[in-house]
Design a protein around this motif. Structure first.
Motif, PDB file in Angstrom:
ATOM      1  N   GLY B  64       0.921  -1.129  -0.057  1.00 56.26           N
ATOM      2  CA  GLY B  64      -0.014  -0.008  -0.085  1.00 56.26           C
ATOM      3  C   GLY B  64       0.980   1.297  -0.005  1.00 56.26           C
ATOM      4  O   GLY B  64       2.051   1.041   0.294  1.00 56.26           O
ATOM      5  N   PRO B  65       0.257   2.386  -0.091  1.00 54.91           N
ATOM      6  CA  PRO B  65       1.122   3.682  -0.250  1.00 54.91           C
ATOM      7  C   PRO B  65       1.847   4.073   0.990  1.00 54.91           C
ATOM      8  O   PRO B  65       2.754   4.737   0.811  1.00 54.91           O
ATOM      9  N   ASN B  66       1.109   3.608   2.115  1.00 57.47           N
ATOM     10  CA  ASN B  66       1.567   3.957   3.459  1.00 57.47           C
ATOM     11  C   ASN B  66       2.103   2.942   4.052  1.00 57.47           C
ATOM     12  O   ASN B  66       2.297   3.154   5.399  1.00 57.47           O
ATOM     13  N   ASP B  67       2.097   1.870   3.549  1.00 51.71           N
ATOM     14  CA  ASP B  67       2.830   0.574   4.476  1.00 51.71           C
ATOM     15  C   ASP B  67       4.317   1.038   4.517  1.00 51.71           C
ATOM     16  O   ASP B  67       5.183   1.721   3.667  1.00 51.71           O
ATOM     17  N   LEU B  68       4.804   0.838   5.907  1.00 52.22           N
ATOM     18  CA  LEU B  68       6.220   1.195   6.201  1.00 52.22           C
ATOM     19  C   LEU B  68       7.107  -0.218   6.028  1.00 52.22           C
ATOM     20  O   LEU B  68       6.542  -1.228   6.429  1.00 52.22           O
ATOM     21  N   PHE B  69       8.326  -0.145   5.334  1.00 51.63           N
ATOM     22  CA  PHE B  69       8.963  -1.349   5.314  1.00 51.63           C
ATOM     23  C   PHE B  69      10.490  -1.024   5.766  1.00 51.63           C
ATOM     24  O   PHE B  69      11.570  -1.125   5.254  1.00 51.63           O
ATOM     25  N   PHE B  99       7.511   3.148  -5.569  1.00 47.39           N
ATOM     26  CA  PHE B  99       6.667   2.632  -6.948  1.00 47.39           C
ATOM     27  C   PHE B  99       5.304   2.840  -6.756  1.00 47.39           C
ATOM     28  O   PHE B  99       4.384   3.735  -7.487  1.00 47.39           O
ATOM     29  N   VAL B 100       4.694   2.587  -5.653  1.00 49.78           N
ATOM     30  CA  VAL B 100       3.315   2.552  -5.268  1.00 49.78           C
ATOM     31  C   VAL B 100       2.973   4.161  -4.921  1.00 49.78           C
ATOM     32  O   VAL B 100       2.017   4.539  -5.473  1.00 49.78           O
ATOM     33  N   ARG B 101       3.941   4.746  -4.420  1.00 50.43           N
ATOM     34  CA  ARG B 101       3.706   6.334  -4.036  1.00 50.43           C
ATOM     35  C   ARG B 101       3.468   6.890  -5.459  1.00 50.43           C
ATOM     36  O   ARG B 101       2.859   7.788  -5.488  1.00 50.43           O
ATOM     37  N   VAL B 102       4.496   6.492  -6.155  1.00 50.80           N
ATOM     38  CA  VAL B 102       4.555   7.324  -7.483  1.00 50.80           C
ATOM     39  C   VAL B 102       3.310   7.103  -8.392  1.00 50.80           C
ATOM     40  O   VAL B 102       2.594   8.119  -8.928  1.00 50.80           O
ATOM     41  N   PRO B 269       0.275  11.087  -1.299  1.00 53.59           N
ATOM     42  CA  PRO B 269       1.290  10.998  -1.912  1.00 53.59           C
ATOM     43  C   PRO B 269       1.450  12.204  -3.027  1.00 53.59           C
ATOM     44  O   PRO B 269       0.166  12.439  -3.872  1.00 53.59           O
ATOM     45  N   SER B 270       2.308  13.012  -3.178  1.00 50.31           N
ATOM     46  CA  SER B 270       2.371  13.818  -4.300  1.00 50.31           C
ATOM     47  C   SER B 270       3.875  13.872  -4.882  1.00 50.31           C
ATOM     48  O   SER B 270       4.982  14.034  -4.010  1.00 50.31           O
ATOM     49  N   TRP B 271       3.978  14.185  -6.046  1.00 47.48           N
ATOM     50  CA  TRP B 271       5.444  14.063  -6.730  1.00 47.48           C
ATOM     51  C   TRP B 271       6.464  15.270  -6.238  1.00 47.48           C
ATOM     52  O   TRP B 271       7.326  15.343  -6.183  1.00 47.48           O
ATOM     53  N   GLY B 272       5.556  16.266  -5.939  1.00 48.93           N
ATOM     54  CA  GLY B 272       6.144  17.721  -5.575  1.00 48.93           C
ATOM     55  C   GLY B 272       6.815  17.345  -4.178  1.00 48.93           C
ATOM     56  O   GLY B 272       7.955  17.413  -3.912  1.00 48.93           O
ATOM     57  N   ARG B 273       5.799  16.819  -3.269  1.00 51.72           N
ATOM     58  CA  ARG B 273       6.449  16.607  -1.987  1.00 51.72           C
ATOM     59  C   ARG B 273       7.501  15.427  -1.985  1.00 51.72           C
ATOM     60  O   ARG B 273       8.450  15.402  -1.156  1.00 51.72           O
ATOM     61  N   MET B 274       7.482  14.279  -2.805  1.00 53.84           N
ATOM     62  CA  MET B 274       8.608  13.416  -3.025  1.00 53.84           C
ATOM     63  C   MET B 274       9.710  13.929  -3.530  1.00 53.84           C
ATOM     64  O   MET B 274      10.918  13.647  -2.817  1.00 53.84           O
ATOM     65  N   TRP B 287      17.340   7.682  -6.643  1.00 48.23           N
ATOM     66  CA  TRP B 287      15.885   7.218  -7.060  1.00 48.23           C
ATOM     67  C   TRP B 287      14.753   7.896  -6.822  1.00 48.23           C
ATOM     68  O   TRP B 287      13.576   8.173  -7.368  1.00 48.23           O
ATOM     69  N   LEU B 288      15.033   8.733  -5.424  1.00 47.51           N
ATOM     70  CA  LEU B 288      13.965   9.338  -4.789  1.00 47.51           C
ATOM     71  C   LEU B 288      13.612  10.373  -5.869  1.00 47.51           C
ATOM     72  O   LEU B 288      12.494  11.140  -5.840  1.00 47.51           O
ATOM     73  N   MET B 289      14.609  11.046  -6.524  1.00 54.28           N
ATOM     74  CA  MET B 289      14.597  12.126  -7.476  1.00 54.28           C
ATOM     75  C   MET B 289      14.132  11.635  -8.723  1.00 54.28           C
ATOM     76  O   MET B 289      13.286  12.621  -9.481  1.00 54.28           O
ATOM     77  N   LEU B 290      14.903  10.687  -9.210  1.00 46.88           N
ATOM     78  CA  LEU B 290      14.628  10.279 -10.488  1.00 46.88           C
ATOM     79  C   LEU B 290      13.072   9.906 -10.967  1.00 46.88           C
ATOM     80  O   LEU B 290      12.797  10.622 -11.848  1.00 46.88           O
ATOM     81  N   PHE B 291      12.579   8.916 -10.147  1.00 44.16           N
ATOM     82  CA  PHE B 291      11.131   8.712 -10.526  1.00 44.16           C
ATOM     83  C   PHE B 291      10.082   9.507 -10.562  1.00 44.16           C
ATOM     84  O   PHE B 291       9.373   9.724 -11.555  1.00 44.16           O
ATOM     85  N   PRO B 292       9.942  10.212  -9.468  1.00 50.03           N
ATOM     86  CA  PRO B 292       9.036  11.137  -9.237  1.00 50.03           C
ATOM     87  C   PRO B 292       9.068  12.428 -10.572  1.00 50.03           C
ATOM     88  O   PRO B 292       8.334  12.705 -11.142  1.00 50.03           O
ATOM     89  N   GLY B 293      10.408  12.678 -10.440  1.00 52.43           N
ATOM     90  CA  GLY B 293      10.904  13.472 -11.532  1.00 52.43           C
ATOM     91  C   GLY B 293      10.529  13.356 -13.024  1.00 52.43           C
ATOM     92  O   GLY B 293       9.684  14.097 -13.664  1.00 52.43           O
ATOM     93  N   LEU B 294      10.784  11.956 -13.331  1.00 54.97           N
ATOM     94  CA  LEU B 294      10.453  11.536 -14.570  1.00 54.97           C
ATOM     95  C   LEU B 294       8.868  11.734 -14.919  1.00 54.97           C
ATOM     96  O   LEU B 294       8.534  11.939 -15.999  1.00 54.97           O
ATOM     97  N   PHE B 295       8.152  11.039 -13.767  1.00 58.09           N
ATOM     98  CA  PHE B 295       6.708  11.206 -14.050  1.00 58.09           C
ATOM     99  C   PHE B 295       6.079  12.567 -14.205  1.00 58.09           C
ATOM    100  O   PHE B 295       5.403  12.989 -15.067  1.00 58.09           O
TER     101      PHE B 295
END
Ligand SMILES: Nc1ncnc2c1ncn2[C@@H]1O[C@H](COP(=O)(O)OP(=O)(O)O)[C@@H](O)[C@H]1O
Ligand SMILES: [Mg+2]
Lengths: 348, 320
Positions: B64-69, B99-102, B269-274, B287-295
């Protein structure tokens, strides 16, 4: 019989605004003291150069513009100050065919919608589709093209659509504002003939506006010539064309290729000196005096005009012929206007 | 440019020629615009992703989007771990599946941008039409207000409003404006309607001078009929084009607000906040910057491509 339309002293001045505060700094004298009437079933031709106030006159009569002064009577009733609501029933009687076959049809509506609009606005019952298709057929369009858009038609066909729309409510008067000016010469005659045959079939009265004397001659019973917002000559087409009394009419006619104007006599071109003055500041007296060849013939000098031409506005009156002309020195058969200016154009 | 050269005077006889509506003609042109089609494909995918973010996340990732691992996805220093077969885009600083958050971020972005753009277009069309059609006082008021809003230092002011209304639970103006999604939508709409109003006003000013408007008036049509039947149908093309172009700028607006911590609430979840979360650790967690940025880039690019394609396809000059 009472005329269909009577216009008296009609005047329209457009204010000119300037500056931050949009103060009125002057006026465009588009139409000045115009008087004429249109008889039932006739075509009155209104001619004059571009900018002389023909379209403004048309819009005033159709109440698309509010007159500054003067009165407009339709079937004897004064409609000059009627409100939009009071005008509504009268809209069925007064229609207009516009000059530009492109801008006068909404590009986002089909022919069916365009020609059906008058029925929708006036809440006319019954099958609009069959009525529209009858109209299309009558003006020479294929009724199967009901669902087509204006861009699929040529200029001539578009003008037919405009004619069908004007015809829809069976009006009494149709004002045709340069209906063929935008068309190819080869197509102009087709549209003119259509207008003539419709007039015959539906007993229509036309106010036919054009800057082209050849075209006006072809359709008009009577002709009014305009210059700088005023009518300078008005009368039966044969009289105005045959024996023009106003020097301006004579000059206009002399520019029409012979044969087309159907003039009885062969005309030599009269070249007017100078340009049409600005309607913001029209010349005093007779507005035509700065360019008038006859006035110079009277004084015998290319630089002088008679005093009354410069100071007094000549009224429209009988001037020796059957028509009326607004000129202090109406033309006589032996005047040779082309002599006066052609050998010494002023200011050059 | 089929109009002038195409049909000739004798066309009534050619009954078999099939007529095409302006819409069909526009679609013909759009169909041949590859960039726009690619953009459209991306948008369709994004819409599907937004709708099915939950389903996709569950079946593809199982998170899920807010599941903690934190145990699986953070190292001994508490730093997130990068992409692996289970966490395709790696984890964020809190140990959540990026991935889920994006995927969910797409939903947030589209939802806010579409809602804000919709409101902006509605206000812009109503006020722009009134200004252009009635001119005079109505025009003066609308034009001045749009001038003022367009001249404002937008982000600065947005920060102000968001800070004033977004920090306390009660909001501001006695609770009229509450923090959260609707506040973000409100702020974005407030600053973007003038673009539409200005364009609509300009178009109305030129359309109202056309002879077909005068013709409608001479037939006895009232203002309401003229506006709805004669003027507005001619505005559909520019409205569609500029709304489409407004969407990506509103997506970026939301991202900027969220980046500043003034956008959507913390857990959404928001790309801007990510991106803002990534700012502190991007040297160790690219990867924290790459994937949200790419989307974010792909989304805004897609909308811009479609907008430009629509503009070319609907261009009134080629549609005449
Ligand atoms: N709405 C308007 N506002 C200001 N001036 C106008 C307006 N309409 C026409 N005019 C001016 O009035 C004069 C007559 O115009 P018009 O009647 O269109 O002439 P015509 O149809 O004979 O070419 C022109 O000088 C024109 O510039
Ligand atoms: Mg005109």
């Amino acid at each position: 019989m009472e005329p269909l339309v009577e216009v008296e002293g009609l005047t329209k001045r457009f204010p000119i605004h300037r500056g931050l505060l949009q103060r009125t700094v002057g006026h465009v004298h588009a139409v000045e003291d115009v008087t004429f009437s249109i008889r039932r079933g006739e075509t009155l031709g209104l001619v004059g150069e571009s900018g002389c106030g023909k379209s403004t006159t048309a819009r005033l009569i159709l109440k698309l513009l509010e007159a500054t002064e003067g009165t407009i009577r339709f079937e004897g009733r004064d409609i000059t100050r009627l409100s939009a609501r009071e005008m509504r029933p009268l809209r069925r009687e007064l229609q207009m065919v516009f000059q530009d076959p492109y801008s006068s049809l909404n590009p986002r509506q089909t022919v069916g919608q365009i020609v059906g609009t008058p029925f929708a606005i006036h809440g006319i019952e019954g099958s609009t589709r069959s009525k529209v298709q009858d109209l299309m057929e009558r003006v020479g369009l294929n009724p199967e093209h009901y669902n087509r858009y204006p861009h699929e038609f040529s200029g001539g066909q578009r003008q037919r659509i405009g004619v069908a729309r004007a015809l829809a409510l069976s009006p009494k008067l149709i004002v045709c504002d340069e209906p063929v000016s935008a068309l190819d010469v080869s197509i102009q005659a087709q549209i003119l003939n259509l207008l003539l045959s419709l007039q015959h079939d539906f007993a229509l009265t036309y106010l036919f506006i054009s800057h082209d004397l050849g075209v006006v001659r072809h359709v008009s019973d009577r002709i009014a010539v305009m210059y700088l917002g005023r009518i300078v000559e008005i009368g039966d087409a044969g009289d105005v064309y045959g024996v023009p009394k106003h020097p301006y009419t004579a000059a206009l006619l002399s520019a029409v290729p012979t044969g087309e104007a159907g003039g009885e006599m062969k005309r030599e071109r009269i070249i007017l000196s100078g340009d049409v003055p600005s309607p913001v500041d029209p010349p005093p007296g007779c507005a035509f005096h700065p360019r008038c060849p006859k006035a110079r013939l009277v004084t015998g000098s290319p630089d002088e005009v008679p005093e009354n031409c410069r100071t007094e506005i000549p009224p429209l009156r009988n001037s020796g012929g059957r028509q009326q002309a607004a000129c202090w020195y109406p033309l006589r058969p032996d005047d040779e206007l082309q002599r006066v200016v052609s050998h010494e154009p002023r200011g050059s | 440019m089929t109009s002038l050269a195409g049909p000739v005077e004798s066309a009534p006889l050619m009954g078999q020629v099939v007529g095409k509506s302006p819409r069909q003609l526009a679609w013909e042109r759009f169909r041949h615009d590859r960039a726009a089609l690619a953009g459209l494909l991306v948008i369709v995918l994004l819409v599907l992703i937004s709708i099915f973010a939950g389903v996709i996340g569950k079946y593809l990732a199982g998170h899920g989007p807010n599941d903690l691992f934190q145990r699986e996805m953070t190292d001994e220093f508490g730093l997130p771990l990068g992409p692996n077969s289970d966490f395709w885009f790696g984890a964020d600083t809190a140990g959540r599946d990026l991935f889920v958050r994006v995927l969910y971020g797409a939903r947030t972005s589209l939802l806010i941008a579409l809602a804000a753009t919709g409101i902006a277009v509605f206000i812009g069309v109503v006020l722009g039409t009134a200004a252009g059609y009635f001119r005079g006082v109505a025009d003066t008021i609308v034009s001045r207000v749009t001038d003022v809003i367009l001249a404002l230092p937008l982000l600065l002011l947005a920060i102000g409003i968001a800070a004033a209304c977004g920090t306390t639970k009660e909001g501001c103006l006695n609770g009229a404006i509450e923090p959260g999604l609707s506040l973000v939508v409100f702020i974005i709409a407030l600053f973007s309607w003038p673009y539409i109003a200005r364009i609509v006003r300009g178009n109305v000013l030129s359309i109202r001078e056309k002879e077909f408007i005068e013709s409608a008036r001479s037939l006895g049509a009232g203002n309401v009929r003229i506006m709805f039947r004669e003027v507005l149908p001619n505005l559909i093309a520019p409205i569609i084009v500029y709304s489409t172009l407004l969407i990506p700028s509103n997506i970026l607006f939301e991202a900027a607000l969220s980046f500043l911590g003034l956008g959507v609430p913390q857990e959404t979840p928001s790309w801007g906040r990510m991106l803002s979360d990534a700012a502190g650790v991007f040297d160790v967690a690219w990867w924290l910057m790459l994937f949200p940025g790419l989307f974010l880039v792909a989304t805004t690019l897609a909308f811009n491509l479609v907008g430009d394609g629509l503009r070319d396809a609907l261009d009134p000059r080629s549609g005449r």
